[in-house]
Design an enzyme around this catalytic site. Structure first.
Site, PDB file in Angstrom:
ATOM      1  N   GLY A 153       0.816  -1.195   0.000  1.00 21.78           N
ATOM      2  CA  GLY A 153       0.000   0.000   0.000  1.00 21.78           C
ATOM      3  C   GLY A 153       0.852   1.248   0.000  1.00 21.78           C
ATOM      4  O   GLY A 153       2.051   1.213   0.303  1.00 21.78           O
ATOM      5  N   CYS A 154       0.224   2.383  -0.307  1.00 18.51           N
ATOM      6  CA  CYS A 154       0.977   3.640  -0.414  1.00 18.51           C
ATOM      7  C   CYS A 154       1.477   4.109   0.951  1.00 18.51           C
ATOM      8  O   CYS A 154       2.670   4.405   1.111  1.00 18.51           O
ATOM      9  CB  CYS A 154       0.132   4.703  -1.102  1.00 18.51           C
ATOM     10  SG  CYS A 154      -1.527   4.923  -0.399  1.00 18.51           S
ATOM     11  N   TYR A 155       0.585   4.185   1.940  1.00 13.62           N
ATOM     12  CA  TYR A 155       1.024   4.593   3.277  1.00 13.62           C
ATOM     13  C   TYR A 155       2.101   3.650   3.842  1.00 13.62           C
ATOM     14  O   TYR A 155       3.122   4.110   4.363  1.00 13.62           O
ATOM     15  CB  TYR A 155      -0.157   4.647   4.238  1.00 13.62           C
ATOM     16  CG  TYR A 155      -1.048   5.858   4.127  1.00 13.62           C
ATOM     17  CD1 TYR A 155      -0.539   7.150   4.205  1.00 13.62           C
ATOM     18  CD2 TYR A 155      -2.431   5.705   3.989  1.00 13.62           C
ATOM     19  CE1 TYR A 155      -1.370   8.257   4.127  1.00 13.62           C
ATOM     20  CE2 TYR A 155      -3.264   6.818   3.911  1.00 13.62           C
ATOM     21  CZ  TYR A 155      -2.731   8.089   3.984  1.00 13.62           C
ATOM     22  OH  TYR A 155      -3.568   9.181   3.911  1.00 13.62           O
TER      23      TYR A 155
END
Length: 350
Positions: A153-155
């Site tokens: 995921g990005c985070y």
């Protein structure tokens, strides 16, 4: 051994990550995109969804039929919502295709943890065991041998890269980790929603899903693996009025007093051979503007002598290193290409 030119399908091409995959793969010398799918836009030209690709492709969006797509492509990128991607990944894997899944469906190794956070029972636990978490800086050797990659995921990408040197070198008190992240609106996807409507977001700044964001167990999973024991941390995401980018600030108490120079040297050593992690010069801190459109993660660090805290700040483009660029980085490793292929500095926006 390097694979020859590869035929690629982008499954779920109508979202931001699908568009970024196409943009970046245009720079890849060994990749040819032979199929794109979109249930909502089947029969429409891809350029009707992404006008900036005009003159660069004449592909039409197709309905998703794995058997049909598998005859056209050797390598599959899945840019589908979580839950939806589970079965599609299974079907392509059964057809002998290598897959990078950009959804969350194969990121959490524990199916019970997936069910708790995503409120859906994982239907393919045996395939889940075979999936490799696709953060190259930590799992490069496993990625090279894998046939199914769970793209991070990005985070979590920004958070894990910011924490890894401190955790791996046992430099911090693991019970004191706080992760504070601020993301552009594209992180919410392309489907319209009131919360992301321009008048709602513009000139605003808000925290959301405090303590309940689904990326929390993903960060904890990878940090726990680095630490060799279970780690629980605090993660708070924020929505900021910009299109793209994530700035993450990480705080943790140091186990022993250390100045900024010592912490900076630790990061430099940890990432010295990483092509897409840039540890900034001593005293410099990252800005999302400087990674926009690129696959870089910029990191700046500081040791606060007054509080004995380490502070690490990371900046990524959530659509590139946080999604599509990292997916291509994983593909390069899986197929034996240079890891940087199609992802060098030419991808930076001015």
């Amino acid at each position: 051994m390097t694979s020859p030119n590869v035929k690629i399908a982008i499954v779920g091409s109508s979202g931001y990550t699908g568009g970024e995959l196409y943009r970046l793969l245009l720079n890849h010398r060994f990749a040819t995109i032979t199929a794109v799918t979109s249930e909502k836009s089947a029969g429409k030209p891809l350029t009707s969804l992404f006008p900036h690709l005009a003159g660069l492709t004449d592909l039409l969006c197709e309905p998703l039929d794995p058997e049909t797509i598998a005859r056209k492509a050797d390598f599959i990128f899945l840019a589908l919502p979580h839950v939806t991607a589970q079965e599609v990944a299974f079907r392509f894997h059964r057809l002998g295709k290598k897959v990078v899944d950009l959804s969350a469906d194969y990121r959490l190794a524990d199916p019970a943890l997936y069910e708790k956070w995503y409120e859906y029972c994982h239907q393919y636990p045996d395939l889940l065991k075979q999936a490799v978490y696709g953060l190259p800086e930590l799992h490069r050797d496993k990625i090279r041998k894998a046939s199914l990659i769970a793209n991070p995921g990005c985070y979590p990408t920004g958070a894990i890269l910011g924490l890894a040197p401190l955790v791996k070198r046992a430099a911090i008190d693991l019970a004191t980790i706080i992760v504070d992240s601020k993301s552009g609106v594209s992180g919410a996807g392309r489907n319209p929603s009131l919360a992301y409507h321009y008048p709602e977001v513009n000139e605003g700044l808000m925290a959301y899903k405090i303590g309940t964001h689904r990326h929390t167990p993903e960060i904890e999973q990878e940090v726990s693996a680095l630490a060799g024991k279970m780690v629980t941390l605090s993660f708070t995401p924020h929505l900021v009025p910009m299109n793209r980018g994530i700035l993450t600030t990480i705080y943790a108490l140091l186990n022993a007093p250390a100045d900024t120079g010592k912490v900076h040297a630790l990061y430099r050593e940890f990432y010295e051979r990483e092509p897409f992690v840039r540890v900034l010069a001593l005293g410099q801190l990252p800005n999302v503007r400087n990674v926009r459109g690129s696959n870089f993660c910029d990191i700046g660090v500081y040791a606060d002598p007054r509080t004995n805290r380490a502070v690490a700040v990371t900046a990524i483009d959530n659509l590139v290193k946080g999604a599509s660029g990292q997916a291509i980085q994983n593909m390069n490793l899986m197929l034996g290409y240079d890891e940087r292929e199609g992802l060098d500095a030419a991808g930076l926006f001015p």
